[in-house]
Design an enzyme around this catalytic site. Structure first.
Site, PDB file in Angstrom:
ATOM      1  N   GLU A 121      74.517  28.391   4.722  1.00 26.63           N
ATOM      2  CA  GLU A 121      75.253  26.733   4.693  1.00 26.63           C
ATOM      3  C   GLU A 121      74.307  26.560   5.756  1.00 26.63           C
ATOM      4  O   GLU A 121      74.244  27.361   7.411  1.00 26.63           O
ATOM      5  CB  GLU A 121      76.583  26.689   6.073  1.00 26.63           C
ATOM      6  CG  GLU A 121      77.950  27.157   4.836  1.00 26.63           C
ATOM      7  CD  GLU A 121      78.051  28.289   4.515  1.00 26.63           C
ATOM      8  OE1 GLU A 121      78.815  29.026   5.521  1.00 26.63           O
ATOM      9  OE2 GLU A 121      76.809  29.207   4.094  1.00 26.63           O
ATOM     10  N   CYS A 148      77.193  32.237   5.121  1.00 25.73           N
ATOM     11  CA  CYS A 148      76.576  32.401   3.445  1.00 25.73           C
ATOM     12  C   CYS A 148      75.790  31.919   3.591  1.00 25.73           C
ATOM     13  O   CYS A 148      74.290  32.254   3.595  1.00 25.73           O
ATOM     14  CB  CYS A 148      77.754  31.841   2.364  1.00 25.73           C
ATOM     15  SG  CYS A 148      79.489  33.282   2.286  1.00 25.73           S
TER      16      CYS A 148
END
Length: 790
Positions: free
Chosen positions: A436, A434
């Site tokens: 990170e 997502c």
């Protein structure tokens, strides 16, 4: 049909129209191997030989129009199972087959094989079984109550991204380097020499495995060519074979070979084990541009051919749905998306200068044309990038299907520097999954699960008692109505937070040991700097850098809850705690005055209001500091992310009503986004509130914004969106993404799904078909605040 050429139109149509289904091919091959060889060799060698056996025996697939070859299973949209991680029950398979959303078809013969062959061997040998057997009753109670989730419950570590190394060397080169490390082992003075030898031998075998896979494809393409009657296709098959003669054994020499090299590696990683998330190519434009540039100058490739090849790769990503999940793991990540996330733009990692090149724009053109869910495409925006690049990305984003997302290169690098990386390595950093952040090719940054911060506060309000499970799962910190001040309440909340985080991390420590001992990932170790040098596995702390993440969920919800209590109960004394608790317990039914107060007459996060934002900042710092810097048993350092995937919906479903007026069962906030409807002062106020958080002390933050198409149309709309992004990134915001769709369209799509089969929306760190989302998640997206620049 979408696609730049007739070829990619046909390949895309097959990819998007095929129903995902389960294959037991991998499970059968693996089970037969384990029955024969388990216990005969050291575990890293066993896992490597298992990987080699899979690459030797798995069925190959070359579609009629393909130029890039390799699938995770027997063909597009067919997924393997990983019984060594999660041995599915027959009931699991029936649920996968029958469920309305994110279904995978399972045939009766496979159910029979699962029952008679796979379950008897793996039921009590899988890591899932080992994990659940090893957890404490406190952990199990918290897990069942939705206090946190556990990523490794059905999957394996492996949340990592490629760097440039396998574009510069082939796997014969890697194998030679590994063998040299074996020769250097000092059995007289190194107590770990025996273990290192087993690990390095496993890594060398893994190099053999991927080489064999490429050789098999070269042979298979020639077999097909010998039978092919179409002259053009015969030439293409022989051309595929010639590419597979080179990669992955040797370094790529052409643009096509560079793409094929990456894809073989991707399939290798996702065959070896079910990584969370899928392996990602990282700065793809930076790595493949030299191949394109050389061929373009030599007139052996042009834009059209390069674009077609890139689209062939893009479709390959979309052919690979995430392996099926069940139970809580499905609820935390309810999507087919496997989260391969491509970073485009930003800086050149070799010199730190503007990294936008011709391939960067080709990637933007490809994502715009194909409009596929996978790969998740993002753009890194640096101060050094031309405005033209940002405007082109915004132009695509405002078309309303959620890609690309936007990431701040300077902030990403600072995150990594703050976490102890060198500048040289930090420049190879970017996002995956997502949002990170990790140091590509050099770091194991493992996500361990989501933390339900608003529910920890709910426990505090109920003296540690959980109304969802009807159990005392938290500390008895006192009855909420007895607290004399906001500080007393907050102190109790901090004690509950400590308690739940400790339970989570204690469980993580055990799980990390289980994977280090039983599930070494030798092929991933070949790809990650540090593992060869240390003689340790990726899953055992062998990487140059090692990080463990806990994903914090619901910062907007918890902020507004505390603001409501502090403002209305303890300061303005409009209501008392008893009255608020009664309203919460009846889901605010018949309590319109209290609901109106907490919803509409209380400072809210997301409006550049220091009253609420200071509370947000206090919570953020406390949660972060209770996690950040702690050490794992394999030497990793803990950090936090601020992201939800679909877990904010699940977490809300296990909660009562909240003090901010949120009703029982409704989702908590996603990422660092404000509560739905609370951010009433426009998008600039939102980014000002969000920027008060110290993003560079995290491993990534996710911000969703929603606009109506009419509010960002024309050149003015592109300028406004671009300026918003630049302003947020100048304030060191990490990430921002957009849904551009009318609420009325989403409501109609709920009522008439057959009319909106192609409607795609941004969920969290990924996009998905609106029709693939369960109603609670659809409602959450519908209810997000519609922003304008007026």
């Amino acid at each position: 049909m979408r696609g730049y050429t007739d070829r990619t139109k046909k390949l895309r149509n097959e990819s998007v129209s095929t129903q995902p289904r389960v294959s037991l091919e991998r499970a059968i091959i693996e089970t037969e191997f384990y029955e024969k060889y388990f216990g005969t060799v050291e575990t890293p060698v066993l896992r490597a030989l298992n990987f080699k056996n899979l690459m030797e025996k798995r069925k190959l697939y070359i579609g009629d129009y393909e130029l890039i070859v390799g699938e995770k299973s027997e063909g597009p949209q067919i997924v393997p199972t990983f019984p060594e991680l999660c041995c599915h029950t027959i009931e699991d398979m029936e649920v996968m087959n029958d469920r309305k959303y994110i279904s995978f078809k399972v045939n009766e013969e496979d159910k029979k094989i699962q029952l008679e062959k796979i379950i008897p061997y793996w039921e009590k040998r899988s890591t899932r079984y080992k994990i659940l057997e090893a957890m404490t009753s406190e952990w199990k109670d918290c897990y069942s109550a939705g206090m946190f989730t556990e990523f490794m419950e059905q999957r394996a570590p492996g949340h990592t991204v490629a760097d440039s190394k396998f574009y510069e060397k082939g796997f014969l080169d890697f194998k030679k380097e590994i063998e040299e490390e074996i020769e250097k082992l000092d059995f007289l003075n190194d107590d770990d020499a025996y273990d290192k030898k087993a690990q390095l031998e496993g890594m060398a075998i893994s190099c053999d495995a991927i080489i064999i896979y490429g050789q098999r494809y070269a042979k298979y393409a020639r077999e097909l060519a010998s039978k092919e009657t179409n002259i053009q296709r015969k030439k293409e098959l022989l051309w595929i074979a010639s590419n597979c003669d080179v990669v992955p054994a040797h370094k790529p020499e052409t643009f096509a070979q560079a793409l094929q090299m990456y894809w073989f590696v991707h399939i290798g990683v996702t065959t070896e084990t079910n990584t969370w998330d899928a392996f990602s190519p990282g700065k793809l434009d930076q790595y493949i541009y030299p191949f394109y540039k050389k061929e373009y100058e030599n007139k052996t490739i042009d834009y059209d051919k390069g674009r077609e090849l890139l689209e062939c790769l893009w479709i390959k990503f979309n052919n690979q749905p995430a392996p099926p999940k069940v139970g809580i793991t499905l609820k935390e990540s309810g999507t087919y998306t496997d989260f391969a996330n491509i970073n485009t733009g930003g800086i050149n990692p070799l010199n730190g200068e503007n990294g936008v090149n011709d391939v960067s724009y080709m990637i933007l053109d490809t994502m715009d044309e194909l409009k596929l869910l996978q790969p998740s495409s993002n753009v890194q925006i640096s101060e050094k990038n031309p405005q033209e690049f940002l405007k082109r990305a915004v132009e695509i984003s405002r078309k309303g299907w959620g890609q690309p997302a936007f990431y701040n290169t300077e902030e990403l690098i600072q995150e990594l520097l703050n976490a102890g990386k060198t500048l040289e390595d930090a420049r190879f950093g970017g996002s995956s999954g997502c949002v990170e952040t990790g140091c590509h090719g050099r770091e194991a940054y493992v996500l361990t699960g989501y933390l339900n911060v608003p529910k920890i506060f709910e426990l505090t309000m109920n003296n540690g008692f959980d109304k969802y499970t009807n159990k005392q799962i938290g500390l008895k910190t006192g009855n909420a109505e007895d607290f004399k001040s906001y500080n007393e309440l907050y102190d109790a909340f901090m004690k509950q937070l400590d308690y739940i985080i400790n339970i989570k991390i204690r469980g993580n420590q055990v799980i990390e040991k289980i994977f280090a001992k039983h599930m070494p990932s030798t092929f991933m170790s070949v790809l990650t700097t540090g593992c060869k040098e240390s003689g340790k596995d990726y899953n055992a702390g062998g990487s140059k850098y090692n990080t463990r993440y806990i994903q914090v969920v619901g910062i907007g919800t918890i902020t507004d809850c505390l603001a409501a209590i502090k403002y209305n109960v303890f300061e303005k004394k409009r209501i008392n705690m008893n009255e608020l608790l009664k309203a919460i317990n009846v889901n605010f039914k018949g309590c319109d005055m209290i609901k109106n107060l907490v919803l509409n007459h209380t400072p809210k996060y997301g409006n550049d209001d220091d009253y609420a934002d200071d509370i947000m900042l206090d919570i953020f710092k406390n949660v972060r500091d209770k996690i950040r810097g702690r050490k794992s048993v394999c030497g990793a350092t803990y950090q936090i992310d601020m992201l939800p995937t679909t877990c904010h919906v699940y977490f809300g479903s296990v909660m009562t009503a909240s003090a901010n007026g949120r009703l029982a069962g409704k989702p908590v906030t996603d990422g660092i986004s404000p509560e739905k409807g609370a951010d009433v002062n426009g998008p600039t106020a939102v980014i000002k509130s969000c920027a008060k958080m110290e993003h560079t002390s995290t491993g990534g933050t996710l911000l969703n914004q929603k606009f109506t198409p009419s509010s960002i149309e024309g050149e003015e709309g592109i300028v406004n969106m671009s300026s918003l992004i630049r302003a947020y990134f100048k304030m060191m915001g990490h990430h921002i993404q957009f849904n551009v769709v009318d609420r009325s369209v989403l409501l109609d799509a709920q009522k008439n799904p057959d009319d909106y089969k192609d409607l795609i929306v941004r969920v969290a760190g990924y996009s998905d078909h609106f029709n693939n989302l369960e109603k609670a998640l659809q409602d959450e997206i519908i209810d997000r605040t519609e922003q304008t620049f007026n």
